[in-house]
Design an enzyme around this catalytic site. Structure first.
Site, PDB file in Angstrom:
ATOM      1  N   CYS A 107      72.245  27.775   9.112  1.00 52.28           N
ATOM      2  CA  CYS A 107      73.615  28.263   9.738  1.00 52.28           C
ATOM      3  C   CYS A 107      74.204  27.092  10.155  1.00 52.28           C
ATOM      4  O   CYS A 107      73.483  26.058  10.621  1.00 52.28           O
ATOM      5  CB  CYS A 107      73.622  29.138  10.415  1.00 52.28           C
ATOM      6  N   THR A 118      75.162  26.454  13.155  1.00 54.07           N
ATOM      7  CA  THR A 118      74.690  26.081  14.397  1.00 54.07           C
ATOM      8  C   THR A 118      73.129  25.646  14.335  1.00 54.07           C
ATOM      9  O   THR A 118      72.486  25.801  15.371  1.00 54.07           O
ATOM     10  CB  THR A 118      74.875  27.264  15.342  1.00 54.07           C
ATOM     11  N   SER A 119      72.479  25.571  13.249  1.00 51.74           N
ATOM     12  CA  SER A 119      71.048  25.512  13.082  1.00 51.74           C
ATOM     13  C   SER A 119      70.456  24.301  13.937  1.00 51.74           C
ATOM     14  O   SER A 119      70.924  23.250  13.694  1.00 51.74           O
ATOM     15  CB  SER A 119      70.678  25.284  11.657  1.00 51.74           C
ATOM     16  N   ASN A 120      69.333  24.803  14.611  1.00 49.53           N
ATOM     17  CA  ASN A 120      68.673  23.756  15.528  1.00 49.53           C
ATOM     18  C   ASN A 120      67.859  22.974  14.394  1.00 49.53           C
ATOM     19  O   ASN A 120      67.317  21.728  14.819  1.00 49.53           O
ATOM     20  CB  ASN A 120      67.800  24.356  16.725  1.00 49.53           C
ATOM     21  N   CYS A 139      68.464  22.095  11.405  1.00 49.45           N
ATOM     22  CA  CYS A 139      69.251  21.245  10.637  1.00 49.45           C
ATOM     23  C   CYS A 139      69.532  19.893  11.745  1.00 49.45           C
ATOM     24  O   CYS A 139      69.344  18.733  11.256  1.00 49.45           O
ATOM     25  CB  CYS A 139      70.561  21.790  10.298  1.00 49.45           C
TER      26      CYS A 139
END
Length: 225
Positions: A86, A88-90, A92
């Site tokens: 997503c 806001t992915s941590n 990524c």
């Protein structure tokens, strides 16, 4: 940061038997501290493992799984990493940081979450960090994980045709080597006395990878928790 073959795991470790390559990206043995929560009975104690203290710009537990993904990518002579998540992915963000540090070109397929129907991308922390790090970002018009996964596969095909050697960092899929990161974490907990000092272990998870690693580790340790 290091990248080694037949690495540091002890001879009795499950990882020593099944893992050939391993990269070191963070500080091990993050502290376990008492957690003072309101309205907890006086005879009940809760402790928390501070994986927000893994160090550097990639603090958090996601880096545990990436140690094994990135090692596999290096060992197979890949030069490009592809991830999805997503917006806001941590995970990524962690991939963008660690990939940059190891010299990879990073491509991220992102999808919008429901709570971000009309996001102002400039103000989304992880998205902005990914931009600063020079990651190639692809925002799916659909707010679904499956659309982002499909884009990831398409990216691999396009990059391969262009002469790159891409590696897809999967998340919780069959064959995910990131599982070893959480088996390793459980073995770390053993060295910190968790199986002797505590009766229960509580964790949060999305894909189930963390839970799978801990279940395997606990089973190998006699199911003490």
């Amino acid at each position: 940061m290091s990248f080694v073959q037949n690495h540091i795991f002890g001879s009795g470790s499950l990882l020593a038997m099944y893992v050939t390559w391993h990269s070191t990206l963070f500080q091990k043995r993050t502290p376990i501290l008492k957690w003072f929560l309101p309205q907890i009975p006086s005879d009940f104690e809760i402790y928390i493992k501070r994986d927000d203290l893994t160090g550097g710009a990639i603090s958090g537990h996601k880096v545990r799984r990436l140690e094994f993904h990135l090692a596999e990518a290096l060992a197979t002579n890949c030069d490009t990493l592809i991830g999805y998540g997503c917006i806001t992915s941590n995970n990524c963000r962690t991939l963008a940081v660690s990939g940059k540090e190891l010299g990879f070109d990073v491509h991220l397929s992102l999808y919008k979450t429901l709570r971000l129907k009309k996001p102002s991308l400039s103000f989304i922390g992880n998205y902005y960090i990914n931009m600063i790090l020079g990651a190639h970002l692809y925002l799916s018009p659909e707010s679904t994980e499956s659309s982002s996964q499909k884009k990831q596969t398409e990216l691999k095909q396009l990059l391969s045709v262009a002469g790159y050697s891409p590696y897809i960092v999967c998340s919780g899929q069959p064959g995910d080597v990131g599982l070893f990161g959480y088996i390793d974490c459980f073995e770390e907990l053993i060295t910190q006395g968790v199986t002797e000092k505590f009766s229960d272990l509580v964790l949060s998870c999305g894909s189930g990878l963390t839970a799978a690693g801990f279940i395997i580790g606990n089973y190998r340790n006699g199911g003490k928790l």
